[in-house]
Scaffold this active site. Structure first.
Site, short mmCIF file in Angstrom:
data_model
loop_
_atom_site.label_atom_id
_atom_site.label_comp_id
_atom_site.label_asym_id
_atom_site.label_seq_id
_atom_site.Cartn_x
_atom_site.Cartn_y
_atom_site.Cartn_z
N ASN A 8 0.78 -1.18 0.12
CA ASN A 8 0.00 0.15 -0.12
C ASN A 8 0.83 1.27 -0.08
O ASN A 8 1.56 1.55 1.08
CB ASN A 8 -0.78 -0.06 1.20
CG ASN A 8 -1.82 1.18 1.32
OD1 ASN A 8 -2.05 1.87 0.48
ND2 ASN A 8 -2.33 1.44 2.49
N LYS A 10 0.17 4.34 -0.38
CA LYS A 10 -0.57 5.31 0.35
C LYS A 10 -0.19 6.68 -0.57
O LYS A 10 -0.54 6.62 -1.80
CB LYS A 10 0.05 5.57 1.82
CG LYS A 10 -0.18 4.42 2.66
CD LYS A 10 0.11 4.50 4.10
CE LYS A 10 0.00 3.23 4.78
NZ LYS A 10 0.26 3.18 6.24
N HIS A 97 -9.44 1.62 5.06
CA HIS A 97 -8.00 1.46 5.89
C HIS A 97 -8.10 2.63 6.87
O HIS A 97 -8.89 3.33 6.79
CB HIS A 97 -7.04 2.00 4.57
CG HIS A 97 -5.68 2.01 5.26
ND1 HIS A 97 -5.07 2.95 5.94
CD2 HIS A 97 -4.78 1.16 5.04
CE1 HIS A 97 -3.83 2.60 6.22
NE2 HIS A 97 -3.67 1.22 5.75
N GLU A 99 -6.62 4.77 7.77
CA GLU A 99 -6.21 6.24 7.70
C GLU A 99 -7.62 6.82 7.05
O GLU A 99 -7.79 8.05 7.36
CB GLU A 99 -5.10 6.60 6.64
CG GLU A 99 -3.85 6.16 7.27
CD GLU A 99 -2.84 5.47 6.78
OE1 GLU A 99 -2.68 5.53 5.49
OE2 GLU A 99 -1.84 4.63 7.29
N GLU A 170 -5.54 -4.67 10.39
CA GLU A 170 -4.10 -3.95 10.49
C GLU A 170 -4.49 -3.20 11.78
O GLU A 170 -5.31 -2.00 12.16
CB GLU A 170 -3.89 -2.95 9.54
CG GLU A 170 -4.12 -3.43 8.20
CD GLU A 170 -3.27 -2.33 7.03
OE1 GLU A 170 -2.37 -2.61 6.76
OE2 GLU A 170 -4.17 -1.74 6.83
N GLY A 176 2.88 1.93 10.94
CA GLY A 176 3.73 3.15 10.94
C GLY A 176 4.56 3.28 11.80
O GLY A 176 5.17 4.29 12.18
N SER A 215 3.59 -2.61 10.40
CA SER A 215 5.03 -2.72 10.32
C SER A 215 5.59 -3.80 9.91
O SER A 215 6.53 -4.28 10.55
CB SER A 215 5.57 -2.31 12.02
OG SER A 215 5.04 -0.82 12.35
P1 13P Z 1 3.20 0.17 7.69
O1 13P Z 1 3.66 -1.18 7.04
O2 13P Z 1 3.98 1.50 7.36
O3 13P Z 1 3.09 0.07 9.17
O4 13P Z 1 1.58 0.62 6.90
C1 13P Z 1 0.70 -0.61 7.26
C2 13P Z 1 -0.51 -0.13 6.33
O5 13P Z 1 -0.97 0.64 6.69
C3 13P Z 1 -0.62 -0.78 5.03
O6 13P Z 1 -2.09 -0.70 4.73
#
Ligand code: 13P
Length: 251
Positions: A8, A10, A97, A99, A170, A176, A215
């Protein structure tokens, strides 16, 4: 069931950066991907066609939108329809997601509308779920996951092909942050997801992929991917570099 190794990206990468990353990734994994794995890249709308031009035609590759609006077309300024995503080569789209839920304020009901409309439009959908750290500390992990699955899959026909639905667990606190969920936390959540899927799709629940995200890195992927009920990973930060994501794909 093939494992799905998903990236992803983003809101990162211009078109040329996306194309370069895609080329690096392809050069590292083409011809080496195990038979039982597939690769997916969810890219910003502006880079979808560029990524498609690099991977288009590879039978193990899927292109995905990161978001969509649940209407075929219309006066929805700033939004993208499933039809437009398919036109750029997408077979998949993410929905819900963390976010989108926590930064853009999307509700589970709206996420459910996206899932059912996306499926009706011919896309396969990746429903993202997961609890915040406050919800975990309050002992509400299962309650949150249950609600997000219930509403996210509310209007999905029971006879849907299982490969057209993916659930990505997730935990928000692991996204992140470098703080990956422990094996027990992952297995507990994924087992709960599987049981819930059994209630919703009594016949094919075992054929629906459940991914872990939060992560994931080249150094921890091999362990995560072998855990019970983990059918792939959804990777943010470590997928932005073609070399790093290639190590995850082949882990
Ligand atoms: P990270 O791998 O940066 O933690 O992000 C995970 C994520 O949000 C994938 O959709």
């Amino acid at each position: 069931m093939k494992k799905l190794m998903a990236a992803n990206w983003k809101m990162f990468k211009t078109r040329s950066e996306a194309e370069e990353t895609a080329r690096t990734l392809l050069s590292k994994i083409d011809g080496k991907i195990p038979e039982d794995r597939e690769v997916l890249v969810a890219a910003p709308f502006t880079s979808l066609c560029a990524v498609d031009s690099v991977f288009g035609g590879k039978p193990w590759f899927h292109l995905s939108g990161e978001n969509m609006y649940p209407a075929e077309e219309g006066a929805f300024t700033g939004e993208i329809s499933p039809h437009m995503l398919k036109d750029c080569g997408c077979g998949f789209c993410l929905a819900g997601h963390s976010e989108r839920r926590h930064v853009m304020g999307e509700t589970s009901e709206f996420v459910g509308e996206k899932v059912s409309f996306g499926l009706k439009s011919g896309l396969s959908m990746i429903l993202c779920i997961g609890e915040t750290i406050e919800e975990r500390k309050a002992g509400k992990v299962q309650q949150v996951i249950d609600e997000q699955l219930e509403k996210g899959l509310a209007d999905v026909p029971a006879q849907i092909l299982p490969e057209r639905i993916v659930v990505a667990y997730e935990p928000v606190w692991a996204i992140g942050t470098g703080e990956v969920a422990g094996p027990e936390e992952i297995v507990e959540a994924h087992t709960f997801v599987r049981k819930k899927l059994e209630k919703i799709f009594p016949e094919k629940f075992n054929e629906i992929r459940v991914l872990y995200g939060g992560s994931v890195k080249p150094g921890n992927c091999a362990e995560i991917i072998t855990l019970d009920n983990v059918d792939g990973v959804l990777v943010g930060g470590a997928s932005l570099d073609g070399e790093s994501f290639s190590q995850i794909v082949l882990a």
